[in-house]
Design a protein around this motif. Structure first.
Motif, PDB file in Angstrom:
ATOM      1  N   MET A   1       0.406  -1.795  -0.134  1.00  0.00           N
ATOM      2  CA  MET A   1       0.157   0.047  -0.214  1.00  0.00           C
ATOM      3  C   MET A   1       0.880   1.158  -0.062  1.00  0.00           C
ATOM      4  O   MET A   1       2.302   1.341   0.442  1.00  0.00           O
ATOM      5  CB  MET A   1      -0.896   0.148   1.062  1.00  0.00           C
ATOM      6  CG  MET A   1      -2.114  -0.795   1.581  1.00  0.00           C
ATOM      7  SD  MET A   1      -3.468  -0.198   0.930  1.00  0.00           S
ATOM      8  CE  MET A   1      -4.680  -1.369   1.008  1.00  0.00           C
ATOM      9  N   SER A   2       0.410   2.186  -0.411  1.00  0.00           N
ATOM     10  CA  SER A   2       0.902   3.476  -0.447  1.00  0.00           C
ATOM     11  C   SER A   2       1.217   3.981   0.664  1.00  0.00           C
ATOM     12  O   SER A   2       0.389   3.983   1.531  1.00  0.00           O
ATOM     13  CB  SER A   2       0.423   4.734  -1.520  1.00  0.00           C
ATOM     14  OG  SER A   2       0.086   6.018  -1.502  1.00  0.00           O
ATOM     15  N   ASP A 108     -10.335  -7.675   5.985  1.00  0.00           N
ATOM     16  CA  ASP A 108      -8.303  -7.387   5.217  1.00  0.00           C
ATOM     17  C   ASP A 108      -8.682  -8.044   4.476  1.00  0.00           C
ATOM     18  O   ASP A 108      -7.829  -7.596   3.667  1.00  0.00           O
ATOM     19  CB  ASP A 108      -8.162  -7.533   7.064  1.00  0.00           C
ATOM     20  CG  ASP A 108      -8.441  -6.054   7.713  1.00  0.00           C
ATOM     21  OD1 ASP A 108      -9.331  -5.039   7.374  1.00  0.00           O
ATOM     22  OD2 ASP A 108      -7.604  -6.440   9.164  1.00  0.00           O
ATOM     23  N   HIS A 109      -8.592  -9.741   4.746  1.00  0.00           N
ATOM     24  CA  HIS A 109      -7.950 -10.118   3.556  1.00  0.00           C
ATOM     25  C   HIS A 109      -8.460 -10.004   2.141  1.00  0.00           C
ATOM     26  O   HIS A 109      -8.081  -9.805   1.332  1.00  0.00           O
ATOM     27  CB  HIS A 109      -8.072 -12.117   4.356  1.00  0.00           C
ATOM     28  CG  HIS A 109      -7.692 -12.850   3.059  1.00  0.00           C
ATOM     29  ND1 HIS A 109      -7.854 -13.381   2.192  1.00  0.00           N
ATOM     30  CD2 HIS A 109      -6.092 -13.644   2.589  1.00  0.00           C
ATOM     31  CE1 HIS A 109      -7.915 -13.848   1.313  1.00  0.00           C
ATOM     32  NE2 HIS A 109      -6.128 -13.853   1.922  1.00  0.00           N
ATOM     33  N   ASP A 110      -9.133 -10.582   2.281  1.00  0.00           N
ATOM     34  CA  ASP A 110     -10.493  -9.773   0.555  1.00  0.00           C
ATOM     35  C   ASP A 110      -9.868  -8.815   0.304  1.00  0.00           C
ATOM     36  O   ASP A 110     -10.272  -8.215  -1.362  1.00  0.00           O
ATOM     37  CB  ASP A 110     -12.031 -10.354   1.273  1.00  0.00           C
ATOM     38  CG  ASP A 110     -11.702 -11.474   1.079  1.00  0.00           C
ATOM     39  OD1 ASP A 110     -11.568 -12.667   1.541  1.00  0.00           O
ATOM     40  OD2 ASP A 110     -13.332 -11.949   1.513  1.00  0.00           O
ATOM     41  N   PHE A 111      -9.579  -7.193   1.514  1.00  0.00           N
ATOM     42  CA  PHE A 111      -9.392  -6.770   0.455  1.00  0.00           C
ATOM     43  C   PHE A 111      -8.477  -6.307   0.086  1.00  0.00           C
ATOM     44  O   PHE A 111      -7.652  -5.334  -0.699  1.00  0.00           O
ATOM     45  CB  PHE A 111      -9.776  -5.209   1.802  1.00  0.00           C
ATOM     46  CG  PHE A 111      -9.146  -4.017   1.528  1.00  0.00           C
ATOM     47  CD1 PHE A 111      -9.905  -2.919   0.654  1.00  0.00           C
ATOM     48  CD2 PHE A 111      -8.126  -3.094   1.598  1.00  0.00           C
ATOM     49  CE1 PHE A 111      -9.489  -1.848   0.124  1.00  0.00           C
ATOM     50  CE2 PHE A 111      -7.848  -2.578   1.551  1.00  0.00           C
ATOM     51  CZ  PHE A 111      -8.620  -1.139   0.700  1.00  0.00           C
ATOM     52  N   VAL A 115      -7.274  -5.003  -3.536  1.00  0.00           N
ATOM     53  CA  VAL A 115      -6.212  -3.613  -4.220  1.00  0.00           C
ATOM     54  C   VAL A 115      -5.266  -4.402  -4.898  1.00  0.00           C
ATOM     55  O   VAL A 115      -4.939  -3.376  -5.467  1.00  0.00           O
ATOM     56  CB  VAL A 115      -5.640  -3.234  -2.900  1.00  0.00           C
ATOM     57  CG1 VAL A 115      -4.208  -2.214  -2.582  1.00  0.00           C
ATOM     58  CG2 VAL A 115      -6.926  -2.610  -1.664  1.00  0.00           C
ATOM     59  N   GLU A 116      -4.924  -5.860  -4.931  1.00  0.00           N
ATOM     60  CA  GLU A 116      -4.055  -6.355  -5.996  1.00  0.00           C
ATOM     61  C   GLU A 116      -4.031  -6.487  -6.716  1.00  0.00           C
ATOM     62  O   GLU A 116      -4.035  -6.290  -8.473  1.00  0.00           O
ATOM     63  CB  GLU A 116      -3.378  -7.303  -5.185  1.00  0.00           C
ATOM     64  CG  GLU A 116      -2.276  -8.358  -6.064  1.00  0.00           C
ATOM     65  CD  GLU A 116      -2.115  -9.531  -5.584  1.00  0.00           C
ATOM     66  OE1 GLU A 116      -2.010 -10.677  -5.965  1.00  0.00           O
ATOM     67  OE2 GLU A 116      -1.768  -9.875  -4.069  1.00  0.00           O
ATOM     68  N   ASN A 119      -4.364  -2.042  -8.475  1.00  0.00           N
ATOM     69  CA  ASN A 119      -2.942  -2.140  -9.402  1.00  0.00           C
ATOM     70  C   ASN A 119      -2.129  -2.857 -10.388  1.00  0.00           C
ATOM     71  O   ASN A 119      -2.025  -2.444 -11.218  1.00  0.00           O
ATOM     72  CB  ASN A 119      -2.465  -2.215  -8.042  1.00  0.00           C
ATOM     73  CG  ASN A 119      -2.971  -1.634  -7.145  1.00  0.00           C
ATOM     74  OD1 ASN A 119      -3.287  -0.157  -7.190  1.00  0.00           O
ATOM     75  ND2 ASN A 119      -2.130  -1.481  -5.330  1.00  0.00           N
ATOM     76  N   LYS A 120      -2.855  -4.199 -10.224  1.00  0.00           N
ATOM     77  CA  LYS A 120      -2.624  -4.580 -11.678  1.00  0.00           C
ATOM     78  C   LYS A 120      -3.097  -4.250 -12.977  1.00  0.00           C
ATOM     79  O   LYS A 120      -2.958  -4.417 -14.156  1.00  0.00           O
ATOM     80  CB  LYS A 120      -2.923  -6.571 -11.731  1.00  0.00           C
ATOM     81  CG  LYS A 120      -2.138  -7.156 -10.921  1.00  0.00           C
ATOM     82  CD  LYS A 120      -2.391  -8.511 -10.750  1.00  0.00           C
ATOM     83  CE  LYS A 120      -1.281  -9.377  -9.681  1.00  0.00           C
ATOM     84  NZ  LYS A 120      -2.109 -10.727  -9.880  1.00  0.00           N
ATOM     85  N   LEU A 121      -4.230  -3.233 -12.775  1.00  0.00           N
ATOM     86  CA  LEU A 121      -5.224  -2.998 -13.866  1.00  0.00           C
ATOM     87  C   LEU A 121      -4.295  -1.435 -14.348  1.00  0.00           C
ATOM     88  O   LEU A 121      -5.374  -1.553 -15.474  1.00  0.00           O
ATOM     89  CB  LEU A 121      -6.384  -2.703 -13.837  1.00  0.00           C
ATOM     90  CG  LEU A 121      -7.368  -4.039 -13.113  1.00  0.00           C
ATOM     91  CD1 LEU A 121      -8.576  -3.742 -12.786  1.00  0.00           C
ATOM     92  CD2 LEU A 121      -7.152  -4.758 -14.851  1.00  0.00           C
ATOM     93  N   LYS A 122      -3.819  -1.292 -13.795  1.00  0.00           N
ATOM     94  CA  LYS A 122      -3.342   0.169 -14.418  1.00  0.00           C
ATOM     95  C   LYS A 122      -1.944   0.071 -15.420  1.00  0.00           C
ATOM     96  O   LYS A 122      -1.249  -0.851 -15.393  1.00  0.00           O
ATOM     97  CB  LYS A 122      -1.984   0.870 -12.673  1.00  0.00           C
ATOM     98  CG  LYS A 122      -2.828   0.991 -11.933  1.00  0.00           C
ATOM     99  CD  LYS A 122      -2.607   1.659 -10.407  1.00  0.00           C
ATOM    100  CE  LYS A 122      -3.115   2.179  -9.482  1.00  0.00           C
ATOM    101  NZ  LYS A 122      -2.356   2.298  -8.195  1.00  0.00           N
TER     102      LYS A 122
END
Length: 122
Positions: A1-2, A108-111, A115-116, A119-122
């Protein structure tokens, strides 16, 4: 995460139990825990900036819908009055907190997986 948390993706979940109306959630837990500390619904409600009548309505709604008392109330006298949690109240607080923690852990795990993928779609 940023490291920039202001722009970081985050999520929120609010856990509330319903029947025909809201009967139990984090606010009720906080109110009951404050009653447990102060032995007073009045003091507990004031510390939450709730009117006493609103706090009493919240407790009575929960009690009516759950089918058992959450508070034992003693009226004044030589030693004064007070409110105390029933064993059922203590049990439901513990069970509700466990339920919340389990939901948060799974979310939290699913989140993180979400996010992963984002982020791969960027």
């Amino acid at each position: 995460m940023s490291s920039n948390t202001e722009n970081s993706l985050r999520y929120s979940i609010k856990t509330v139990l319903y029947k025909n109306e809201k009967i139990f959630g984090p606010g009720v837990v906080t109110l009951l825990e404050l009653v447990n500390e102060t032995h007073s619904l009045s003091k507990a409600s004031k510390s939450m900036s709730l009117a006493y009548t609103k706090a009493l309505k919240i407790i009575k709604t929960a009690e009516e819908n759950l089918g058992y008392p959450l508070l034992l109330r003693q009226t004044g006298g030589v030693s004064g009055g007070g409110s105390y949690l029933t064993e059922n109240a203590k049990s439901i607080i513990d069970a509700f907190k466990t339920f919340q923690n389990n939901i948060k852990h799974d979310a939290d795990h699913d989140f993180l997986e979400l996010v992963e993928k984002i982020n791969k779609l960027k």
